[in-house]
Every structure is written in C-alpha cells, then in structure tokens.
Design a protein around this motif. Sequence first.
Motif, PDB file in Angstrom:
ATOM      1  N   LEU A   1      -4.649   4.132   7.274  1.00 20.64           N
ATOM      2  CA  LEU A   1      -4.437   4.919   5.416  1.00 20.64           C
ATOM      3  C   LEU A   1      -4.298   6.051   5.844  1.00 20.64           C
TER       4      LEU A   1
ATOM      5  N   ALA B   1       0.617  -0.678   0.485  1.00 18.92           N
ATOM      6  CA  ALA B   1       0.096  -0.311   0.157  1.00 18.92           C
ATOM      7  C   ALA B   1       0.941   1.429  -0.038  1.00 18.92           C
TER       8      ALA B   1
ATOM      9  N   TRP C   1      -7.556   4.373   0.241  1.00 19.40           N
ATOM     10  CA  TRP C   1      -7.022   5.798  -0.043  1.00 19.40           C
ATOM     11  C   TRP C   1      -8.613   7.220  -0.081  1.00 19.40           C
TER      12      TRP C   1
END
Length: 596
Positions: free
Chosen positions: A428, A39, A89
């Motif tokens: 994230l 990621a 995201w």
Amino acid sequence: MADFIIPTNTSPDLHGRRRLDGPIHAERHVSIICVGAGASGLLMAYKLQKHFSNYSLTVFEKNPAVSGTWFENRYPGCACDVPSHNYTWSFEPKLDWTGVYSSSKEIYQYFDSFAEKYRLKQYIKTEHQVTGAYWNDGTGGYDVKVQDVKNGQQFSQHCDILINASGILNNWRWPAIPGLDKYKGTLLHTANWDESTDLTGKHVGLIGNGSSGIQVLPKIQPIVSKVTTFIREPTWVSPVQGLEQHVYSDDEKREFVEKAGVLTDYRRGIERGLNGQFGIFLKNSKPNNDTQDYMLEQMKSKLQDQYLEDRLIPKWSVGCRRLTPGVGYLESLGKENVTVVYGEINSVTENGCLCDNGNEYPVDVLICATGFDTTFKPRFPLIGPGGRNLQDQWKDEAQSYLGMAADGFPNYLIFLGPNSPIGNGPVLSAIEAQADYMLKMIDRYQTRNIKTFAPTKEAISDFITHKDSFMTKSVWADPCRSWYKNRPDGPITALWPGSTLHYIEALHDLRIEDWDVKYSGNRFAFLGNGYSQTELDPTADWGYYIRDKDDDGPATTAGKRRLLSRSGTMTGNVGVSFTGKNVGDLEQSKETRANL
C-alpha cells in the motif's frame, strides 16, 4: 480568491488560446475516468478530491460494492498476508484490527469505511463494467465504453485522462485441466465463492497450494469428513520470523485507542521490519540464508513427515514464490482426514480427479484455488493512436514505465502495472507513491497547455534492460513456477527491481525527460497574460519571499531524502532483520518495538 478557471468543454486549441487571457498556471478543467474502485481507485479518488479543483471524476466499478478483491474473495480462511496495521493507508490507521493477519471481511470493511468517511462514493458508479477504451485524436482523450451490469445497456463517456486501477489479482480463472466441465459434483473457485455451499461432512478436493489454497485448508479441515488436496509443486510456507499470527486482546486494542503515539510507534516498527526484509530476496545474502534456515526448521517441525518434507520443501530459494505465512496449513496436512496427492492432475472426471499416478480420486466438492490471469493485459480493449491495442502489445511480455504507463498510449496511467513492488515490501505504501506521481503528471497537464503525455519507448526499453539485469541477482530468477513471471525461466514481469523504499524514492520526482509530451499550440502559452496567480489573490502575501533568515527546504535529492526520512533520528537500523520478537507483544519498550 479570484482564481482564473478555463471553461470546460472546449477544444485543446481553444484551451491554448484561453490561457493567453489568464494568469500563469491557470487550471483548466480535466475530466478523468478511473477503472475500478478497489484500494487503488479509492485512494486516487481521495487524493484528487483533496488536492485538485476544476476536475470531474467517474470511477466505474463492475462489482455492486467497493474494495475490489476484498469484496470478491470470500472463501473460508481468506485473509491478507501483510500485517493488518500496515495494510492501511499511511495516513489512515484502523484501531481495532482483530489480529496481525485479519480476514478479508475486516479488510473490506476498512476500505468501505474509508470510502464512506471521505464521501468517495459520489464519484463511483457500481455495477458498471468498462468494456473498451478508444483514443480520440480530435479531442486528445479516450471514448470509454461502459456496460450497465444491471440492465445490460451500453454507453460511452469521454475523458481527458484514463486511469486503470482494476488491479492484478481479480481476473480469476479455472485451471486448464481437461474435463473440468464434466464434473458432476459441486465445483467452486476460491475467487468466485458460493457462500451458500455447506462443506460440513463432505469429502472435499482442493486443487492448489498457493496463497488461497494454503488459507482454505486449515479452515475447512475441522468441518469436512475428508480433504484430498492436490499439490503439484513445493512452496515455502512459514511466517517471517517476528511476524507470527497474534490476536489482539481488548487491553491491547484499548491502548491503541487511548495512549497517544502507541499505535503509530507500533505501525512504524512493523513497517521498518517489513522494509528491512528486502535482503531476503537477494541470492546468497545473509538475510536470505538465515530466513531459509529458519523456514526449513519451521516446515520440518510442523510437517513431521519425511514423505511430505521431500515433496513440499523446495530446492529453490525462499522468496522465489510469494512468501506465505500459512497459519495452520502445514499442521493440517498431517491430520487424519487429510490426504495429500502430489503430482499432476491429468483430467477431471464426473466423480473427481484422475492423476498422473494412475489413480482417480472421487470427491463431493472440488475447490479450485488456482489463481488469476496475471499477464497484466487490460481486461478490455485499450485502443491507442493508430489503432494499436495494448492487449496485443503486451501479449508476450508486459513492459511498462515504472509500473505506471505504456509507450504509445497517451494520457493513460496504471496502478500496479508490470514491475511494480507487489512482493518487495509493504504494497500500500507503493500504491501511495504511484498515486502521488500520477498527481504530479495530472497537475502538469492541467496547468500547462499539454495535449498528450506518454512514456517514450526508449525510456521503457532502458528500464526493462536495467530490470532484467538486476533480476539475475534475485531469488525470483530461480526456476520456480510463480505468477511473478509467465514461465519458470521467463522474465520477471510482476516485481520491481529493488525494495519498496527504493521504489518510493525512485518515484519521488517526476522524470519529465522520460515522457513524450505534446502541446496544444505554443508550449509557453501557460505563461498567460503576465499576471501571477498570487497577484489575483487579495488574501495572499505579495511579498512572501522576504524573510529574516534562510528557511528554504533542501534543494538536492539527498537533502530532501534525509529530511523526509528523518535521517539521524534512528539507531539500530543497520542490517535490520526479524529476530523472533512477537509484534503482538505490546509490553515491549518503545525502543524495542521501533527496532523490531
């Protein structure tokens, strides 16, 4: 536009001299190597591509595909313990998650699709493993050693800036139990799963009750003849109130696609709730006490067994170990074909496990859900100036600058390094904050005549002192065994001393005063030949600052924060906590969802 570009493949000193021939802030070429295409590595590739020019990027990935831990982990029941719509995201939602907690395969597909959509694979060399990085004083960068996994050949590639995005939970390890090599049955590790293994009708042994073990048990219990699960310590297992599992209906998914704003409102509602959880991690706070009472009630109602209650419900505070939703786990422990063995495994025999109660437990298949090496030491030798190895420097305790850099290792940046907000809230979002901070540093490197940058030892020392002081007030300091720290009474190396929102605000501005910056020649050479970039752009407005009113943005930290957070637009966020509302109920009003 007639941008001035400094030529590539020139020495740092020549860069400095060339700057005198060009306008202010001329963008010299920057070569970047990123380790890992999980990621973090994919996000960095995306942001560099979006914001920078005159750079080169190579991402080395040891696996045959992107997505890191979500490519590697394929064990039964593998899923994320963060709500799916918020494990994306901030700018890239996914419309069709199957449920609140989605499988590792779905998450892999999200990141793989992200790489395809933005053509990020052009930067990535899969099946290439970094085996070492060595500082080169002459060039002011790193010579990175790489092995081609397919043919075994090794080569070296140079970079100005090295970014380590190899992650935390990917260096799996066997448990340190004597005799593991003597076992004659099928031996598996959750992080190195053999998908050809058929567990149907087998007697399976399961070691561990961390996140992986908790996910595996309810998935395999219905298909095996028997499970003997070996547990050595208690842990809190329950979804946080309001974030129970929910499978989205076709109507709900259609609403996400077709009704403008519904999904964004939903995601923001969950994010507010996740960010409102931080009080859970502060000892003796109302959110912590309320959550502990709720989870205690949940565990007792699901276990319905005094023996298990006495051994599995912890005496230490909720949150000392990572909170685990544990969908179906506690109920599985009470099934007829499940035996719980509590205590230590003294050794592994040819047939199974010999435990500290004196009994041997033979099994056909032994699954080790025993985690990863979480010491934060790089997986390869990282040699800085003077021959210093970061693996040695972090041997006893990993100490970083705000989770992103190490003193004595110039031009080296880290995603999710020591004391990042791994379990403090939405992770994230924290990775995005780290990427943006790195971009600011790389921009300074590119547009000034900087040769090297590294955080000062004093800055890291002050940060660690503050962090250690803060942690005494947190539940993480309780005497539990957790990968957040190397030992139950040791310093907390994995977590940030604050919330995720706190981290995002801490990283909003580049604190250049914490960095040791060295220049190629005169530090003001970036001023160049006296021209601005604007004057060399015939399409720019050379009088852009003349206007009919003052429309400047905020000049203060507080003003910028209020603008970014849309201060004054919300109500009901004081003392935010989950109150049992199901985040899957899309019939709630927008106001209710927003204030979950």
